[in-house]
Design a protein around this motif. Structure first.
Motif, mmCIF file in Angstrom:
data_model
loop_
_atom_site.group_PDB
_atom_site.id
_atom_site.type_symbol
_atom_site.label_atom_id
_atom_site.label_comp_id
_atom_site.label_asym_id
_atom_site.label_seq_id
_atom_site.Cartn_x
_atom_site.Cartn_y
_atom_site.Cartn_z
ATOM 1 N N ILE A 82 0.821 -1.204 0.000
ATOM 2 C CA ILE A 82 0.000 0.000 0.000
ATOM 3 C C ILE A 82 0.858 1.258 0.000
ATOM 4 N N SER A 83 1.846 1.303 0.890
ATOM 5 C CA SER A 83 2.688 2.490 1.008
ATOM 6 C C SER A 83 4.068 2.093 1.530
ATOM 7 N N PRO A 84 5.088 2.088 0.672
ATOM 8 C CA PRO A 84 6.435 1.718 1.120
ATOM 9 C C PRO A 84 6.996 2.650 2.197
ATOM 10 N N SER A 85 6.686 3.942 2.100
ATOM 11 C CA SER A 85 7.229 4.865 3.108
ATOM 12 C C SER A 85 6.610 4.610 4.476
ATOM 13 N N ALA A 86 5.324 4.328 4.513
ATOM 14 C CA ALA A 86 4.681 4.004 5.791
ATOM 15 C C ALA A 86 5.237 2.706 6.347
ATOM 16 N N SER A 87 5.520 1.753 5.486
ATOM 17 C CA SER A 87 6.080 0.480 5.918
ATOM 18 C C SER A 87 7.480 0.656 6.511
ATOM 19 N N MET A 88 8.272 1.544 5.929
ATOM 20 C CA MET A 88 9.623 1.782 6.454
ATOM 21 C C MET A 88 9.566 2.435 7.832
ATOM 22 N N ILE A 89 8.645 3.375 8.020
ATOM 23 C CA ILE A 89 8.503 4.017 9.325
ATOM 24 C C ILE A 89 8.016 3.008 10.361
ATOM 25 N N THR A 90 7.073 2.173 9.982
ATOM 26 C CA THR A 90 6.578 1.145 10.898
ATOM 27 C C THR A 90 7.690 0.166 11.261
ATOM 28 N N ALA A 91 8.464 -0.262 10.276
ATOM 29 C CA ALA A 91 9.560 -1.208 10.531
ATOM 30 C C ALA A 91 10.618 -0.591 11.432
ATOM 31 N N ALA A 92 10.950 0.671 11.212
ATOM 32 C CA ALA A 92 11.943 1.337 12.062
ATOM 33 C C ALA A 92 11.429 1.463 13.495
ATOM 34 N N GLY A 93 10.158 1.790 13.643
ATOM 35 C CA GLY A 93 9.581 1.900 14.986
ATOM 36 C C GLY A 93 9.555 0.567 15.703
ATOM 37 N N VAL A 94 9.200 -0.497 14.996
ATOM 38 C CA VAL A 94 9.178 -1.829 15.610
ATOM 39 C C VAL A 94 10.591 -2.269 15.965
ATOM 40 N N ALA A 95 11.556 -1.971 15.100
ATOM 41 C CA ALA A 95 12.949 -2.332 15.393
ATOM 42 C C ALA A 95 13.439 -1.616 16.656
ATOM 43 N N CYS A 96 13.098 -0.345 16.802
ATOM 44 C CA CYS A 96 13.494 0.396 18.001
ATOM 45 C C CYS A 96 12.804 -0.153 19.248
ATOM 46 N N ARG A 97 11.531 -0.473 19.142
ATOM 47 C CA ARG A 97 10.814 -1.018 20.303
ATOM 48 C C ARG A 97 11.341 -2.399 20.684
ATOM 49 N N LEU A 98 11.681 -3.220 19.694
ATOM 50 C CA LEU A 98 12.222 -4.544 19.988
ATOM 51 C C LEU A 98 13.617 -4.421 20.599
ATOM 52 N N ALA A 99 14.439 -3.526 20.072
ATOM 53 C CA ALA A 99 15.771 -3.314 20.654
ATOM 54 C C ALA A 99 15.664 -2.795 22.083
ATOM 55 N N ALA A 100 14.730 -1.882 22.313
ATOM 56 C CA ALA A 100 14.534 -1.368 23.670
ATOM 57 C C ALA A 100 14.067 -2.464 24.605
ATOM 58 N N ALA A 101 13.182 -3.337 24.130
ATOM 59 C CA ALA A 101 12.699 -4.440 24.966
ATOM 60 C C ALA A 101 13.837 -5.386 25.324
ATOM 61 N N LEU A 102 14.683 -5.679 24.358
ATOM 62 C CA LEU A 102 15.805 -6.566 24.638
ATOM 63 C C LEU A 102 16.808 -5.924 25.593
ATOM 64 N N LEU A 103 17.070 -4.638 25.428
ATOM 65 C CA LEU A 103 17.994 -3.955 26.340
ATOM 66 C C LEU A 103 17.408 -3.824 27.743
ATOM 67 N N LEU A 104 16.109 -3.581 27.842
ATOM 68 C CA LEU A 104 15.485 -3.478 29.157
ATOM 69 C C LEU A 104 15.390 -4.837 29.848
ATOM 70 N N ALA A 105 15.426 -5.922 29.092
ATOM 71 C CA ALA A 105 15.374 -7.253 29.687
ATOM 72 C C ALA A 105 16.703 -7.653 30.313
ATOM 73 N N LEU A 106 17.777 -6.971 29.954
ATOM 74 C CA LEU A 106 19.081 -7.258 30.556
ATOM 75 C C LEU A 106 19.060 -6.860 32.029
ATOM 76 N N PRO A 107 19.924 -7.476 32.845
ATOM 77 C CA PRO A 107 19.963 -7.093 34.266
ATOM 78 C C PRO A 107 20.295 -5.615 34.439
ATOM 79 N N GLN A 108 19.637 -5.004 35.388
ATOM 80 C CA GLN A 108 19.809 -3.585 35.634
ATOM 81 C C GLN A 108 20.966 -3.381 36.602
ATOM 82 N N ARG A 109 21.856 -2.460 36.291
ATOM 83 C CA ARG A 109 22.981 -2.208 37.188
ATOM 84 C C ARG A 109 22.566 -1.235 38.282
#
Length: 121
Positions: A82-109
Motif C-alpha cells: 500500500i505504502s512503502p514509506s509508511a512500511s519503512m517508518i513502521t519497521a523502524a519503529g518496531v525495530a526500536c521497540r524490539l531493541a529497547a525491549a531486549l535492552l530493558l530485559a538485561l539485568p539492571q545495574r
C-alpha cells in the motif's frame, strides 16, 4: 532507545489517518484518531515511568515491545504494497521497540550514591 521508537509511533500517525485512509464514516475516523492519540500518550507515560526506574513499567515495556514485533512484523509486506514509506517508518519503529525491549530485559545495574564515589577515590 524506547524514546526513538516513541518518535516513530508519532510519525506513523499521518500515514494511518491521512495517506492510508480506505474509507469509513467520519465519526469512526474521529473515534479512531482519539483512540490512537490516547494510546500514544499512555505509551509516553509508560516510558516516563521506565525513566523513573519503576520495575513494573520496565517489564511492561519489555512485554509490549516483544508483542509489538510479534504482531506487527508479519503485516509489513501487506503495508509495503500500500505504502512503502509508511512500511519503512513502521519497521523502524518496531525495530526500536524490539531493541529497547531486549535492552530493558538485561539485568539492571545498581547506581552508587555520588557521596560514596567521592570518598572512595
Amino acid at each position: 532507545m524506547p524514546f526513538i521508537g516513541y518518535l516513530f509511533i508519532w510519525a506513523e500517525l499521518p500515514f494511518e489517518f491521512v495517506l492510508l485512509r480506505v474509507g469509513g464514516t467520519p465519526s469512526a475516523d474521529t473515534s479512531s484518531l482519539a483512540a490512537a492519540l490516547v494510546a500514544r500518550i499512555m505509551l509516553g507515560a509508560l516510558y516516563a515511568f521506565v525513566a523513573l526506574r519503576y520495575a513494573w513499567a520496565r517489564w511492561t515495556t519489555v512485554a509490549l515491545g516483544i508483542m509489538s514485533a510479534w504482531f506487527v512484523l508479519p503485516a509489513l509486506p501487506g503495508e509495503w504494497q500500500i505504502s512503502p514509506s509508511a512500511s519503512m517508518i513502521t519497521a523502524a519503529g518496531v525495530a526500536c521497540r524490539l531493541a529497547a525491549a531486549l535492552l530493558l530485559a538485561l539485568p539492571q545495574r545498581k547506581l552508587e550514591p555520588q557521596a560514596e564515589q567521592q570518598t572512595a577515590s
